[in-house]
Design a protein around this motif. Sequence first.
Motif, PDB file in Angstrom:
ATOM      1  N   MET A 258       0.983  -0.984   0.097  1.00 41.14           N
ATOM      2  CA  MET A 258      -0.135   0.059   0.028  1.00 41.14           C
ATOM      3  C   MET A 258       0.948   1.249  -0.248  1.00 41.14           C
ATOM      4  SD  MET A 258      -2.788   1.664  -0.066  1.00 41.14           S
ATOM      5  CE  MET A 258      -3.038   3.453   0.176  1.00 41.14           C
ATOM      6  N   GLU A 259       0.230   2.175  -0.859  1.00 38.32           N
ATOM      7  CA  GLU A 259       1.580   3.054  -1.211  1.00 38.32           C
ATOM      8  C   GLU A 259       1.015   4.556  -0.512  1.00 38.32           C
ATOM      9  OE1 GLU A 259      -1.069   2.386  -2.850  1.00 38.32           O
ATOM     10  OE2 GLU A 259      -2.139   3.871  -4.106  1.00 38.32           O
ATOM     11  N   ASN A 260       1.067   4.036   1.142  1.00 38.33           N
ATOM     12  CA  ASN A 260       0.937   5.369   1.725  1.00 38.33           C
ATOM     13  C   ASN A 260       1.969   6.477   1.572  1.00 38.33           C
ATOM     14  OD1 ASN A 260      -0.832   4.148   3.704  1.00 38.33           O
ATOM     15  ND2 ASN A 260       0.761   2.919   4.183  1.00 38.33           N
ATOM     16  N   ALA A 287       8.316  -1.502  -7.147  1.00 33.19           N
ATOM     17  CA  ALA A 287       8.270  -0.563  -7.832  1.00 33.19           C
ATOM     18  C   ALA A 287       6.870   0.030  -8.322  1.00 33.19           C
ATOM     19  CB  ALA A 287       8.881  -0.996  -9.457  1.00 33.19           C
ATOM     20  N   HIS A 288       6.058  -0.806  -8.158  1.00 30.44           N
ATOM     21  CA  HIS A 288       4.626  -0.226  -8.077  1.00 30.44           C
ATOM     22  C   HIS A 288       4.177   0.780  -7.069  1.00 30.44           C
ATOM     23  CE1 HIS A 288       0.155  -1.520  -9.148  1.00 30.44           C
ATOM     24  NE2 HIS A 288       0.092  -0.939  -7.896  1.00 30.44           N
ATOM     25  N   GLU A 289       4.497   0.463  -5.823  1.00 34.45           N
ATOM     26  CA  GLU A 289       4.005   1.516  -4.975  1.00 34.45           C
ATOM     27  C   GLU A 289       4.689   2.590  -4.909  1.00 34.45           C
ATOM     28  OE1 GLU A 289       1.339   0.264  -3.531  1.00 34.45           O
ATOM     29  OE2 GLU A 289       1.641  -1.984  -3.879  1.00 34.45           O
ATOM     30  N   LEU A 290       6.009   2.448  -5.526  1.00 39.38           N
ATOM     31  CA  LEU A 290       6.904   3.840  -5.514  1.00 39.38           C
ATOM     32  C   LEU A 290       6.298   4.530  -6.657  1.00 39.38           C
ATOM     33  CD1 LEU A 290       9.264   5.561  -5.047  1.00 39.38           C
ATOM     34  CD2 LEU A 290      10.595   3.880  -6.348  1.00 39.38           C
ATOM     35  N   ALA A 291       5.940   3.830  -7.763  1.00 39.00           N
ATOM     36  CA  ALA A 291       5.227   4.637  -8.741  1.00 39.00           C
ATOM     37  C   ALA A 291       3.880   5.428  -8.397  1.00 39.00           C
ATOM     38  CB  ALA A 291       5.049   3.674 -10.195  1.00 39.00           C
ATOM     39  N   HIS A 292       3.280   4.956  -7.576  1.00 34.07           N
ATOM     40  CA  HIS A 292       1.995   5.485  -7.072  1.00 34.07           C
ATOM     41  C   HIS A 292       2.259   6.790  -6.358  1.00 34.07           C
ATOM     42  CE1 HIS A 292      -1.318   2.912  -7.744  1.00 34.07           C
ATOM     43  NE2 HIS A 292      -0.846   1.854  -6.812  1.00 34.07           N
ATOM     44  N   GLN A 293       3.686   7.010  -5.863  1.00 32.59           N
ATOM     45  CA  GLN A 293       4.147   8.300  -5.161  1.00 32.59           C
ATOM     46  C   GLN A 293       3.932   9.331  -6.352  1.00 32.59           C
ATOM     47  OE1 GLN A 293       4.516   7.986  -1.667  1.00 32.59           O
ATOM     48  NE2 GLN A 293       4.359   5.951  -1.734  1.00 32.59           N
ATOM     49  N   HIS A 310      -4.464   5.782 -11.428  1.00 34.88           N
ATOM     50  CA  HIS A 310      -3.343   5.265 -10.341  1.00 34.88           C
ATOM     51  C   HIS A 310      -2.865   3.832 -10.692  1.00 34.88           C
ATOM     52  CE1 HIS A 310      -5.732   7.436  -7.101  1.00 34.88           C
ATOM     53  NE2 HIS A 310      -5.398   8.093  -7.982  1.00 34.88           N
ATOM     54  N   GLU A 311      -3.834   2.815 -10.792  1.00 28.61           N
ATOM     55  CA  GLU A 311      -3.429   1.424 -10.995  1.00 28.61           C
ATOM     56  C   GLU A 311      -2.727   1.215 -12.487  1.00 28.61           C
ATOM     57  OE1 GLU A 311      -2.935   0.128  -8.446  1.00 28.61           O
ATOM     58  OE2 GLU A 311      -4.170   0.787  -7.020  1.00 28.61           O
ATOM     59  N   GLY A 312      -3.266   1.365 -13.312  1.00 32.96           N
ATOM     60  CA  GLY A 312      -2.513   1.293 -14.824  1.00 32.96           C
ATOM     61  C   GLY A 312      -1.222   1.925 -14.731  1.00 32.96           C
ATOM     62  N   PHE A 364      -8.074  -2.409 -14.231  1.00 33.98           N
ATOM     63  CA  PHE A 364      -7.384  -1.371 -13.841  1.00 33.98           C
ATOM     64  C   PHE A 364      -5.838  -1.558 -13.896  1.00 33.98           C
ATOM     65  CE2 PHE A 364     -11.115  -0.663 -11.082  1.00 33.98           C
ATOM     66  CZ  PHE A 364     -11.801   0.478 -11.977  1.00 33.98           C
ATOM     67  N   TYR A 365      -5.312  -2.695 -13.499  1.00 36.83           N
ATOM     68  CA  TYR A 365      -3.949  -2.663 -13.433  1.00 36.83           C
ATOM     69  C   TYR A 365      -3.278  -3.386 -14.750  1.00 36.83           C
ATOM     70  CZ  TYR A 365      -4.194  -3.001  -8.194  1.00 36.83           C
ATOM     71  OH  TYR A 365      -4.419  -2.803  -6.963  1.00 36.83           O
ATOM     72  N   GLU A 366      -3.694  -4.260 -15.389  1.00 36.87           N
ATOM     73  CA  GLU A 366      -3.075  -4.848 -16.475  1.00 36.87           C
ATOM     74  C   GLU A 366      -3.331  -4.225 -17.748  1.00 36.87           C
ATOM     75  OE1 GLU A 366      -2.312  -9.184 -15.983  1.00 36.87           O
ATOM     76  OE2 GLU A 366      -2.198  -8.807 -13.917  1.00 36.87           O
TER      77      GLU A 366
HETATM   78 ZN   LIG Z   1      -1.559  -0.040  -7.097  1.00 37.94          ZN
END
Ligand SMILES: [Zn+2]
Length: 689
Positions: A258-260, A287-293, A310-312, A364-366
């Motif tokens: 989780m990208e808090n 890498a995924h949570e970091l990209a959310h930042q 967000h997710e894509g 959303f993601y893939e």
């Molecule tokens: Zn995510």
Amino acid sequence: MKYLLFLFFPFLAYSQQTQVVDIIRISAEVRPSLSEKQIHGRVTVTFLILKDTQEVYLDAVAMEPEAASKSANTAIMVRFTKDKVWLEGAFKKGTTYSVNFEYAATPNKALYFVGEQIWTQGQGKNTSHWLPSLDDMNDKIEFDLTILAPKGKTVVSNGSLIKKIDSQGLTSWFFDMKQPMSSYLVAFTIGNYSSTKMFSKSGISLEHYIDVQDTLHLESTYRYSKKLFDFLEAEIGVAYPWQNYKQVPVRDFLYAGMENTGCTFFSKAFVVDSIGFKDRNYVKVNAHELAHQWFGNLVTETSGTHHWLHEGFATYYALLAERELFGDDYYYWKLFESANRLMALSEQGKGQSMLDAKASSLTFYEKGAWALHLLREAIGEASFSAAIKSYLNKYQFKNVNTTQFIAEIKAHTSIDVSQWQKDWLQQADFKATQAYRSLVASAFMKSYFEIASLAPEAFIDKKIFLETALTSPNDYIGQEAVYQLSREPFADVLPLYKIAFNSENLFVRQAIALSQEDSIPKAIQLDFEGLLEDPSYVTQETALLKLWRYFPENRARYLDLTKTSIGFQDRNLRQLWLVLAINTKGYEQDSHASFVKELKGYASATYSFELREIAFDYIDTLSLWDLETIESLLQATTHHYWRFRDAARKHLDTILKQESLKRVVVEAANNATPAEISYLERIGFVIKH
Ligand SMILES: [Zn+2]
């Protein structure tokens, strides 16, 4: 008139609040209590009035006022209702107000007490269960938290730690944030953590936390973290927006990560040693949570309709980061795997539009990542990257929708993207032909498709191709060849198996372990035994089980060889070993009782749900249910993680079908918690007195 009534529905009035008030800052001092599973807080909220009004609210679920609450500058009333705190006064447009109040809550979600750890999870809109805040993502707030924790514990939260003060056995940890964010990104955790700190190329402090008992795994768990950070910051082209970046693995987490804001939490299942790293590492989630930042935290969707923003994006940028580490073949393979999943969904007629707020994560993601991959191919890297930079800079610390993103793309390319919008954002099907066309641009994917297309051919016609494939430097091509071998008569393919064993490719060898189903031919027994020493816990577990099954005369030897193996955090190898040892007559017979005891112990709440889930399955297989394990199972039927809870409930259903065990459940119910009793009542087992 019906529609008039509808206008007075309160949620309509609530949703307007962002036009009436801008909540600027929430400073809160919170004290979670481990023993009571409660939280006490003191809040100062500062807000700017945009339109004259009599009332302003914060979302605050099931909170009680703790003391007389007074405002700092005017007579403002503070009133608690079941899911809100109302601040009431004669608020004037253009004026900033500040109000203090105290509260207590016993949250049933969003704040979790797990063993020695406490952690929060704000997404969906859950922060308001432990901290008065806003469920609406569209008002971004600067949060400054002070967290009181028992002395000796470590606290991690958003922002910079500016000081710590000890008083009466507690330590106050003061955190300061400089920038506003949506409330679902507020977080803290308390635990027995140790940490290391390093700096990114750009000078951002990167802090890696870990449970003190796992300190030896710190390097392998966080491997490549700094590389990922430096790569993504350069690739995105906009400076990392927050003061620092911390990461903490937490137990029994609800998601992979989780990208808090500036403070990612991730599942402790990713805490691995160097061997586990090969099977199950944190790189992708890291890498995924970091990209959310950037994508999610810096620019935030206005509503769930735009969730792919967000997710894509996080999925796509994580893939780019993995490509940087693991190469182009890896990148195309991951896109190929995801295309297969999306195609399967689409072929069942269940494809979803990206702009459907109720779409699945897969969409959303893939599908989101695929859409961005093809968009970048279509308009070129330079335009794509310029558009992304402009999009992030224009909407930083604000909210966005898909139209605004598309406008940025259009401003940076003369290529027409309207067909792309139709194909990838609007309509529901997965455009497999477009995806395939993009994949075969990779020479590796082309060779893979060639080998895969040989599957139906007679062995004699494809032997030479499979032989070459087995020694390919690429993992995926060799694995495909092994799977094709496993469908042929063994005598024909023996020489090729020898080549596969000698390939020294971990994943080709793993494919042998996984694909040998009904027997292990004597001719490869020795080679197969070699798999027990491969640096992969997946390979070792599979090889041990199959060798034990197919060569009963050697059971003691296999058990001796693997006696000290533990495996992943879920102790997959240790638990399998115990089961096999218990079932090997004459093998350390005197210790069988202690083996059983150890296995049953793994069902208890002392351990993570991943570990317990395996233990419950083995206990069930070996019919080891007793008072102790059924008590653990009852506890698991009310666990906060739904997948584990459901698995436990299924075991309980089976147990309740057996008369002798039913009596044990009755006995276990004597020590059950109110939540467990209420579940038993719900399934009609316990009758209320
Ligand atoms: Zn995510």
